[in-house]
Structures are given as C-alpha cells and as structure tokens.
Scaffold this active site. Structure first.
Site, PDB file in Angstrom:
ATOM      1  N   ASP A 116       0.852  -1.201   0.000  1.00 32.02           N
ATOM      2  CA  ASP A 116       0.000   0.000   0.000  1.00 32.02           C
ATOM      3  C   ASP A 116       0.879   1.240   0.000  1.00 32.02           C
ATOM      4  OD1 ASP A 116       0.853  -0.459   2.705  1.00 32.02           O
ATOM      5  OD2 ASP A 116      -0.752   0.841   3.429  1.00 32.02           O
ATOM      6  N   GLU A 164       0.003  -0.949   5.902  1.00 31.34           N
ATOM      7  CA  GLU A 164       1.082  -0.401   6.732  1.00 31.34           C
ATOM      8  C   GLU A 164       0.911   1.097   6.907  1.00 31.34           C
ATOM      9  OE1 GLU A 164       4.889   1.247   8.066  1.00 31.34           O
ATOM     10  OE2 GLU A 164       3.772   1.769   6.263  1.00 31.34           O
TER      11      GLU A 164
HETATM   12  N1  BES Z   1       8.748   2.966   5.509  1.00 29.27           N
HETATM   13  C1  BES Z   1       8.146   3.914   6.381  1.00 29.27           C
HETATM   14  C2  BES Z   1       8.915   4.127   7.665  1.00 29.27           C
HETATM   15  C3  BES Z   1      10.367   4.445   7.498  1.00 29.27           C
HETATM   16  C4  BES Z   1      10.850   5.155   6.416  1.00 29.27           C
HETATM   17  C5  BES Z   1      11.221   4.000   8.459  1.00 29.27           C
HETATM   18  C6  BES Z   1      12.190   5.421   6.293  1.00 29.27           C
HETATM   19  C7  BES Z   1      12.545   4.281   8.346  1.00 29.27           C
HETATM   20  C8  BES Z   1      13.037   4.967   7.255  1.00 29.27           C
HETATM   21  C9  BES Z   1       6.735   3.454   6.699  1.00 29.27           C
HETATM   22  O1  BES Z   1       6.026   3.127   5.530  1.00 29.27           O
HETATM   23  C10 BES Z   1       5.966   4.563   7.345  1.00 29.27           C
HETATM   24  O2  BES Z   1       5.714   5.551   6.711  1.00 29.27           O
HETATM   25  N2  BES Z   1       5.568   4.374   8.585  1.00 29.27           N
HETATM   26  C11 BES Z   1       4.665   5.237   9.253  1.00 29.27           C
HETATM   27  C12 BES Z   1       3.982   4.394  10.292  1.00 29.27           C
HETATM   28  C13 BES Z   1       2.578   4.742  10.587  1.00 29.27           C
HETATM   29  C14 BES Z   1       1.691   4.993   9.421  1.00 29.27           C
HETATM   30  C15 BES Z   1       1.968   3.737  11.540  1.00 29.27           C
HETATM   31  C16 BES Z   1       5.391   6.375   9.899  1.00 29.27           C
HETATM   32  O3  BES Z   1       6.547   6.233  10.326  1.00 29.27           O
HETATM   33  O4  BES Z   1       4.803   7.457   9.973  1.00 29.27           O
HETATM   34 MN    MN Z   2       7.153   1.970   4.277  1.00 28.72          MN
HETATM   35 MN    MN Z   3       5.365   5.060   4.596  1.00 31.33          MN
END
Ligand code: BES
Ligand code: MN
Ligand code: MN
Length: 455
Positions: free
Chosen positions: A88, A152
């Site tokens: 997603d 996610e």
């Molecule tokens: N892939 C990201 C998180 C990420 C990016 C971690 C780059 C480390 C380096 C993930 O898809 C994301 O955006 N996570 C969200 C989590 C939330 C929606 C529960 C975030 O961190 O805001």
């Molecule tokens: Mn991600």
């Molecule tokens: Mn993300």
C-alpha cells in the site's frame, strides 16, 4: 551460484525496471475508500507474479485490505526467513505539485518517479527480482515466507489478528524488512532502531453552532483559540515535550552510541539547505541525528477549525480539531503515553468546551541487538550488493509490524533498506534511485544466500 545470480540481475536490469513500473501503476492508496479495489488488485498482482516464480502465493482477505503470503518449497533444516513488505502507498495530494503523474512511473535523472517508488513498492520489488533470479538458477537457497500487507500506511490495524491466526505459517528464524533508508548516497545502511508512534486526534466542541464573532465574541469559549493555546503548551522553552510522565521510561543515550553517531558524515547545514530552511531546531542538548533517531517528539500534523474559504467571514467556530503524532523511543510504552497525553490535554481544557480523542494507531519503539549473527551476515550481503560496508544507523520513522513479529514469533528483524533520505516519501515527486534498486536487488539476492548459513 550467487555470482551467477548477481550477473543475471545485472544483465536483466531494464526488464526489472519495466516490471517495477507495472507494480507502481496500481494506485494502492490504503487510506482511501475509492481505491479499495485498486488495493485488492495490487495484492492479486503480487500473488500472480510470485506464483509465476513457482512460489505458493495466496491473497488472504481481512477486515481491511488483503494480506499476501507466499512461500517457496521449504527444505527441512534450512533457516527460514520471514520477509515483510507493504504494497500500500500514501495518498498523492497535493496532485498539482507532481511533475509527472504519481501512478505513471517515469524515469528521469537516474531515478524512477511514482508514489510508492521507494516506500515500499520499489524495495519489495527488489526482492521479487532477486527471487526471480534465484528461481531461474535452481531455487532460493533459504526457506522464505513473504508477508506483504496492504495497511502499513494506516497503522496495520488488522495485521496482528491475521498473524495470530496464521502464526504457524509465519514461523521463521529471522525476519527481514526492506522499508528503510541508506544513510546517504553511496552509504548503504542497516537500521538497528526505529521510533515508535502514538497518533491522536483531539476534538474540541464549544457552542453547538457557529456564532457571529461580533455578537458573541468575548462572551463564549472559542474552541479555535483554546486549541491553539493548548497546542502551544506541548513544548517547553528547551524544546522538551511538556506532558507529565512523558520522559519517565526513556532510556538515556549511551556515550558509546553518541560517539559512534558523531563520526557519521552528516552536515546539518546541508540538510537545512535541502529543506529550504535557514536553520534546524530541536530539543536542547542533542545533535540533529540524536533528535531524529533517539529522542521522543510531539508534532502537530494538522489543524482543522473555523472558516477556511476565500476572504473573511466573522465567525466563532463551534468545533476545532488537531492531529498530533508522538514519536517514541525505548522504553516508552505507547498506551501509557497516549493516556498521559489525553490526561494532559483534558486538564488544560477550560470549562465550557468538551474534549474527545480518537487514536489512529500505536507502534512500539525498538532497538535490534547489533551482536546478532544474522546482523553480521546481513552486513556481508550489503557489501556484496553495494560494494560498500553498511553504516549502522537508527531511524526516526516507525514500522508497526517489527515489535509484533518480536512479540508473537519471538524473532528479531533485520532492517536492510535501500531508500535514500531525499526520496520524498509521503510527499509529491517520490522517487527511487535506479542505483538503489540495482544495489537492492543484489543485496536481496545475497541476503538469502548469507542468511541460509545462519546457525
Ligand atoms: N517505511 C516507512 C517508515 C520508514 C521510512 C522508516 C524510512 C525508516 C526509514 C513506513 O512506511 C511509514 O511511513 N511508517 C509510518 C507508520 C505509521 C503509518 C503507523 C510512519 O513512520 O509514519
Ligand atoms: Mn514503508
Ligand atoms: Mn510510509
């Protein structure tokens, strides 16, 4: 055999990019109802491609978006790797800021531009290509289980239940995720820590309808004023979060780790320039890297209240709301922090306004031990893939599944990501460097070979 697989990947790059483009064309925005069928189609696309590669891939329905689980034929006695990724993507707005449309993947300046290019479709696809090359060479050398989710970006609300119901199918010796960044261009990384998350929306209700600000102003509680006043109390003058108990469980940074991070090639001024800022700001007493990777935060993500249209309208709004995210570090407990936040806001809310909250997800902060054997093997794989030793880093973002994997399956997760800090994830003009994609495919191929040697 690995050498053969690597040269196959090097030769087949253009076709791999074309296949990634097919994946990127599907607008799998998980947060929008209008994209529900696109998300489902994207899950099916993944399952079809993996079945073509002689994996047993299935689309599982959930209360939300589907989960794809795929496995190769497992050889008894071989280590099993649980590979998690998400198909997603985030919404694309504001659309007018995209140079090329978000779901028409376009190659320019050595990168592929599309929503999800780096987060996380491009990284997932690096693995699919590595799997393809290994299958052509006689089979992936490790037992693989792929767990690919479609929620996610909305906090994985149905994944925990799914994993509980399929615990037996997900059993593995180590988990692997490519959904993080390299430290910088030319400096691939292994991430050994992520911040956690509490995301809350605050709703204030004042008078039961909007009022003329001249006839009523000064005599009624204005929820817009009050919201701003409350939000302005969330930090002290040192940039610390002003919520009682917020820091109670924070593990202080060790000198050894701070020393390690001080040696990283990081230029604050350059980051400020890249972001169009004159200076960076944050909690007193910590460097920018420390603030981003290992200090907890509280940020307003959006405010909604009052008249938003053109020109002036003299009105006291009846409602005001704000979305607030808090990034957590070990050992803060998301549920405890949510409660502390709600209590603090309630206490700061004057008589006459009602306050309510909605929670949009909790994720636990984590650190993965650096001395795992699998960590060493993963570092070798990065060296094979990119030709450079990895930098060990933490990161400020969150991936909710990691702590669920640890708690439910009892295994650690290797975060071996291929993105770059300037990929503009969640933002217009998201891109994934082609070199990152190529290095990622090679690293993925090497990871399966190295992790198969795990004792
Ligand atoms: N892939 C990201 C998180 C990420 C990016 C971690 C780059 C480390 C380096 C993930 O898809 C994301 O955006 N996570 C969200 C989590 C939330 C929606 C529960 C975030 O961190 O805001
Ligand atoms: Mn991600
Ligand atoms: Mn993300």
């Amino acid at each position: 055999m690995l050498q053969k697989v690597l040269s196959q990947l090097d030769q087949d790059r253009d076709a791999a990019v074309a296949r990634l483009q097919d994946f990127l064309r599907i607008p799998s925005v998980s947060t929008k109802e209008e994209n529900r069928t696109d998300v489902a189609q994207c899950a099916q696309f993944l399952a079809d491609r993996l079945n073509e590669l002689k994996f047993d891939a299935r689309v599982h329905e959930t209360a939300g978006h589907p989960v794809v689980v795929a496995r190769n034929e497992h050889v008894p006695g071989r280590p099993t790797v649980l590979l998690y990724g998400h198909y997603d993507v985030q919404p694309v707005e504001p659309l007018e800021l995209w140079k090329t449309p978000p779901f028409e993947p376009t190659i320019r300046d050595g990168a592929i531009y599309a929503r999800g290019a780096a987060d996380d479709k491009g990284q997932v696809w690096a693995h699919v290509e590595a799997i393809r090359a290994w299958q052509q060479a006689g089979g992936v050398p490790a037992n693989l289980v792929l767990l690919l989710e479609g929620e996610e970006e909305i906090g994985s609300p149905n994944l925990q239940k799914f994993m509980e119901e399929h615990r037996g199918d997900l059993a593995a010796d180590i988990a692997l995720i490519s959904d993080t960044n390299q430290f910088a261009r030319g400096l691939p990384a292994i991430t050994y820590g992520l911040r956690g998350l509490v995301y809350e929306e605050i709703f204030l209700q004042g008078p039961d309808h909007d009022l003329h600000s001249g006839l009523f102003g000064g005599a009624v509680p204005n929820p817009a004023n009050i919201l701003c006043e409350i939000l302005a109390t969330l930090h002290d003058d040192q940039g610390r979060v002003n919520i009682p108990g917020f820091y109670d469980d924070v593990v202080p940074l060790e000198d050894k780790e701070r020393e390690m991070w001080r040696k990283l090639p990081f230029d604050e001024g350059e980051l400020a320039r890249e972001l169009g800022l004159e200076a960076l700001v944050g909690e007193a007493g910590y460097s920018t890297i420390e603030r981003k990777w290992a200090r907890p935060t509280c940020d307003v993500n959006g405010i909604t209240t009052g008249y938003q249209g053109e020109g002036a309208k003299t009105v006291i709004p009846s409602k005001a709301s704000a979305k607030v995210s808090m990034r957590l570090v070990p050992n803060q407990d998301p549920a405890k922090i949510r409660d502390a936040f709600e209590r603090a806001i309630r206490e700061r809310c004057p008589a006459g306004v009602k306050v309510e909250f909605k929670n949009f997800g909790l994720a636990e902060p984590l650190v993965v031990p650096l001395d795992l054997q699998a960590m060493k093997l993963a570092a070798e794989a990065v060296k094979v893939g990119f030709g450079v030793e990895p930098t060990f880093m933490r990161e400020g973002g969150s991936i909710p599944v990691v702590s669920q994997i640890k708690r439910m399956l009892g295994i650690d997760t290797l975060l071996v990501g291929f993105g770059l800090p300037d990929d503009r994830v969640h933002s217009p003009n998201e891109k994934f460097d082609l070199d990152a994609f190529y290095g990622g495919m090679r690293t993925a191929a090497a990871l399966y070979a190295r992790l198969a040697e795990m004792k």
